[in-house]
Design a protein around this motif. Structure first.
Motif, PDB file in Angstrom:
ATOM      1  N   MET A  93      10.851   9.029  21.172  1.00  0.00           N
ATOM      2  CA  MET A  93       9.779   8.177  20.656  1.00  0.00           C
ATOM      3  C   MET A  93       9.234   8.745  19.348  1.00  0.00           C
ATOM      4  O   MET A  93       8.961   7.997  18.414  1.00  0.00           O
ATOM      5  N   ILE A  94       9.110  10.066  19.252  1.00  0.00           N
ATOM      6  CA  ILE A  94       8.659  10.695  18.011  1.00  0.00           C
ATOM      7  C   ILE A  94       9.598  10.323  16.869  1.00  0.00           C
ATOM      8  O   ILE A  94       9.174   9.962  15.776  1.00  0.00           O
ATOM      9  N   GLN A  95      10.893  10.410  17.110  1.00  0.00           N
ATOM     10  CA  GLN A  95      11.885  10.060  16.083  1.00  0.00           C
ATOM     11  C   GLN A  95      11.769   8.589  15.699  1.00  0.00           C
ATOM     12  O   GLN A  95      11.814   8.245  14.525  1.00  0.00           O
ATOM     13  N   LYS A  96      11.596   7.707  16.681  1.00  0.00           N
ATOM     14  CA  LYS A  96      11.493   6.274  16.404  1.00  0.00           C
ATOM     15  C   LYS A  96      10.280   5.992  15.520  1.00  0.00           C
ATOM     16  O   LYS A  96      10.368   5.272  14.541  1.00  0.00           O
ATOM     17  N   LEU A  97       9.149   6.571  15.854  1.00  0.00           N
ATOM     18  CA  LEU A  97       7.917   6.325  15.109  1.00  0.00           C
ATOM     19  C   LEU A  97       7.893   7.060  13.773  1.00  0.00           C
ATOM     20  O   LEU A  97       7.317   6.570  12.815  1.00  0.00           O
TER      21      LEU A  97
END
Length: 101
Positions: A93-97
């Motif tokens: 999720m960190i990478q996506k955001l």
């Protein structure tokens, strides 16, 4: 993409564009409590990002994401504090955001 002066302005503007659902980040997915929609990072796209920095109050720092499912049928927003107020989320999720900062 429109520019907004406030988080409320961004939320109202995005709602007018059809981003009507309110999502929350839950570690490794986003969830809409109203209708139990649950999307994993590979199931949605971030369409717009609006970042707000408080002049004097760190609690005013926020990011508004306009998101939609890959098929375009589910559209909503995520509001998320950043920095020391950010929620605990998965690396995926960190990478996506992060792609959209």
């Amino acid at each position: 993409m429109d520019n907004y002066d406030t988080v409320t302005g961004a939320l109202n503007g995005l709602k007018a564009k059809g981003y009507t659902l309110d999502f929350n980040i839950r570690f490794d997915k986003i969830i809409c409590k109203e209708n139990n929609y649950c999307l994993n990072p590979h199931e949605f796209e971030i369409i717009e990002v609006h970042r707000f920095e408080g002049d004097t109050n760190p609690s005013d720092e926020d990011i508004v994401y306009a998101v939609q499912s890959k098929d375009g049928k589910i559209k909503g927003v995520i509001t998320s504090a950043y920095g020391m107020y950010a929620d605990s989320i998965s690396n995926e999720m960190i990478q996506k955001l992060s792609i959209h900062h």
